[in-house]
Write an enzyme that holds these catalytic residues in place. Structure first.
Site, short mmCIF file in Angstrom:
data_model
loop_
_atom_site.label_atom_id
_atom_site.label_comp_id
_atom_site.label_asym_id
_atom_site.label_seq_id
_atom_site.Cartn_x
_atom_site.Cartn_y
_atom_site.Cartn_z
N LYS A 47 -18.84 -50.52 -4.14
CA LYS A 47 -17.90 -49.68 -4.19
C LYS A 47 -19.19 -48.93 -5.57
CE LYS A 47 -13.52 -52.04 -4.87
NZ LYS A 47 -12.93 -52.38 -5.32
N GLN A 91 -10.86 -53.90 -11.48
CA GLN A 91 -11.23 -55.32 -9.79
C GLN A 91 -10.15 -56.93 -10.64
OE1 GLN A 91 -12.51 -54.22 -6.92
NE2 GLN A 91 -11.68 -56.38 -6.33
N ASP A 114 -6.64 -46.60 -8.31
CA ASP A 114 -6.09 -47.42 -7.49
C ASP A 114 -4.79 -47.10 -6.79
OD1 ASP A 114 -7.73 -49.84 -5.97
OD2 ASP A 114 -7.69 -50.71 -7.95
N1 GUN Z 1 -8.85 -56.52 -5.57
C1 GUN Z 1 -8.71 -57.35 -3.97
N2 GUN Z 1 -8.22 -55.94 -3.39
C2 GUN Z 1 -8.31 -54.87 -4.38
C3 GUN Z 1 -8.51 -53.64 -4.98
O1 GUN Z 1 -7.81 -53.00 -3.80
N3 GUN Z 1 -8.20 -52.92 -5.62
C4 GUN Z 1 -8.79 -53.92 -6.23
N4 GUN Z 1 -8.82 -53.38 -8.15
N5 GUN Z 1 -8.74 -54.86 -6.23
C5 GUN Z 1 -8.13 -55.35 -5.35
#
Ligand code: GUN
Length: 279
Positions: A47, A91, A114
């Protein structure tokens, strides 16, 4: 036909790059990593890399297990107030001593890149426009549309009911007028459902859960599962080699849904930037 997620994601990112070049200020994305899961570390680094490639301001906060709920709450408040930050991503999962729901709810809904805040989830469920739509579900719908796959009136089966993928992708498919069924770990006789489905979206993390005998000829099969096997190979929920001869369209692992998630995250950051700067 094999759906090329890398190609579709690349074209989204290229388009975005052009739009970002025209801005007089950089969109800013903050990412918080507070767990020691190796795949989360890889996702967060990725990211960061994509943000920098696009010319975004990228702030990554990496914590060890001494991080407290109080410190994290304070950081979220600071990021909510920081005009250089347009998107905040926590995350998941967090260290088990932290309260995930409380943290996610503190993110300002207009910075919730998100789409996990209850306001954004609620808007999605109500068929209203969320400030941001969860990245993987959004990426799946974009893939279907990129390949002109009709959703309206189709029988869609979502396997998995997580807040990250299963539930939001079911809402999006419903908003696109599919007839949606959600199956999960307690569903009895999964094959009974998969056999009838025109579109299968599987997000369980159980390698090769979906075998060729479970899929209707000509079905569209989207694989969100991704597990690293002992031999280092990445495998999805679908028995790809056998199912590909039965499905009309299928996503590979890797190179299917994964690249779309990151492209949608970058797009969401840009869209939140526009929203916050009222352009
Ligand atoms: N953990 C697994 N997939 C994701 C996601 O798409 N976003 C976030 N923030 N954590 C995750």
């Amino acid at each position: 036909m094999i759906i090329d997620g890398k190609k579709v994601a690349f074209s989204i990112l290229e388009e975005l790059k052009e739009k970002v070049k025209k801005l007089d200020k950089k969109p800013g994305l903050a990412v918080i990593l507070a767990n020691d899961d190796p795949s989360s570390k890889v996702y967060v680094s990725s990211k960061e890399k994509y943000s920098l490639d696009l010319g975004y301001k990228s702030c990554v906060y990496r914590f060890d297990k001494t991080i407290t709920q109080g410190k994290l709450i304070q950081l979220i408040h600071e990021l909510n107030e920081n005009p250089d930050i347009n998107g905040i991503l926590v995350q998941l999962p967090l260290f088990s001593h932290l309260n995930e729901d409380e943290i996610l709810e503190l993110i300002h809904p207009k910075k919730d890149v998100d789409g996990f805040h209850p306001v954004n989830i609620g808007k999605l469920y109500a068929g209203l426009e969320p400030y941001a739509v969860c990245c993987t579900p959004k990426g799946i719908i974009k893939l279907l549309k990129a390949y002109n796959i009709k959703i309206e009136g189709k029988k869609a089966l979502v396997i998995g009911r997580s807040n990250i993928v299963g539930k939001p992708v079911a809402s999006l498919l419903l908003n696109e007028n599919a007839t949606v069924t959600i199956a999960h770990s307690k569903t009895k006789n999964l094959k009974e459902y998969t056999k009838k489905a025109d579109i299968i979206v599987s997000a369980t993390g159980h390698p090769k859960l979906i075998t060729a005998d479970m899929v209707k000829k000509g079905a569209v099969v989207i694989d969100v599962g991704i597990v690293r096997q002992d031999n280092g190979r990445l495998v999805g929920d679908i028995d790809f080699e056998k199912v590909k001869d039965i499905a009309s369209y299928i996503t590979p692992v890797p190179g299917g849904v994964g690249p779309m998630t990151i492209a949608c995250l970058m797009e969401n950051t840009y869209e939140l930037f526009l929203l916050q700067n009222k352009r």
